[in-house]
Design an enzyme around this catalytic site. Sequence first.
Site, mmCIF file in Angstrom:
data_model
loop_
_atom_site.group_PDB
_atom_site.id
_atom_site.type_symbol
_atom_site.label_atom_id
_atom_site.label_comp_id
_atom_site.label_asym_id
_atom_site.label_seq_id
_atom_site.Cartn_x
_atom_site.Cartn_y
_atom_site.Cartn_z
ATOM 1 C CB CYS A 184 67.470 72.604 -13.488
ATOM 2 S SG CYS A 184 69.088 71.810 -12.594
ATOM 3 N NE ARG A 219 58.528 55.726 -7.207
ATOM 4 C CZ ARG A 219 58.433 54.111 -6.890
ATOM 5 N NH1 ARG A 219 58.865 54.027 -5.590
ATOM 6 N NH2 ARG A 219 57.986 53.134 -7.640
ATOM 7 C CB SER A 220 66.475 59.544 -7.830
ATOM 8 O OG SER A 220 66.330 60.890 -8.514
ATOM 9 C CG ASP A 242 63.058 53.425 -7.670
ATOM 10 O OD1 ASP A 242 63.783 54.023 -8.376
ATOM 11 O OD2 ASP A 242 63.556 53.228 -6.467
ATOM 12 C CB ILE A 243 65.450 49.051 -7.991
ATOM 13 C CG1 ILE A 243 65.838 47.828 -7.852
ATOM 14 C CG2 ILE A 243 65.390 49.555 -6.378
ATOM 15 C CD1 ILE A 243 67.451 47.658 -7.733
#
Length: 368
Positions: A184, A219-220, A242-243
């Site tokens: 969602c 980028r989870s 991302d990290i």
Amino acid sequence: MPPDVVGKGILLKVDPIADAFRAEVKDGLTASHRAPTLVGILATNASPSRFYADFTRKQCEGLGMKFILKEVGSAVKQNEGEEARSDGDGVEEVIIEANEDDNVDGIMVYYPIFGGQQDHYLQQIVSPLKDVEGLHSKFHYNLYHNIRFITPASLASTIPSSKVIQPIIDDIPPPGTVKSIIPCTPLGVVKCLEYIGVYNKILTYGDRAYGKTVTVINRSEVVGRPLAALLANDGARVFSADIDSIQEYTKRPRSSNPTSARQYLPHHTSHLCTLSLEECLAVSDVVISAVPSASYKVKTEWLKEGCVCVNVAADKNFEKDVRDKASIYIPAVGKVTILMLLRNLLRLSHYNDVSAPSGSEDIIPASE
């Protein structure tokens, strides 16, 4: 909507976007033979999770949906002298109970609970038939492979289909199919981008973000990666930052032979990117940040003049002067996200009503 200060970009609140989808959900409820029931599962005493649970209840009750909050673990208030309960204590059992309850149409778990892989494990316990958040691996598989339509009965199977994907024609499900469920929050962001015109409606469905370059920071598997994949599958060139690395997502593979026929893939592919974040931002038409840290800020000086900036994190990831560079700045998307969740709830309720005990695993390229 004119800029409120000359020379600055627009600060856009998402209320009108949310209102449009609230009306859509209301119309769906009117056409439905019953109001669906959503179970929320709160397993920690974290204030943001409690706030979101209360917000969900208000949204459901405002639309005439039934909301039941199940409190377990440290969310349960302790009487004097009782031993304190730990975060997540009993959460798995209450998920299974909701899965097996025929009166429950959707399940929402308020994360984080344990964090990392243990939360991912809990996401896979929620039945795809009731996963309003779209976090089950079945829905992620569909999203990453650009599978837009499915048979309702296929939700009862956890085995990915190996059948050939048919070409996308439009956003209307072919006979016997329904739209796949999309996480969602990523879907809410896409709806915001559609509203402000980042998506070009003149272009072919499934390719309406073509020509846009987007950077997604985070980028989870809950927000960042599925959002980057959604945008790339809709034609955008996406930098997923991302990290520890930056990846480029595209469904238009680069070719070393300029005379070779143009190749289009049915879904995006990812490649390691050698550009720095500063270099990515300098060419990005859209910048979306979802970093769960109050100290993280996207540098305004790195932004492309006239870009669109979207803040997805609970904390503000952009500097205060972001509108000196951004033509549009969206500071929060939560009001749209909750409507995407309730729309998913309504759809899953319908899918359960029309699904049979057994059925084909035929699939077709996942729709917004």
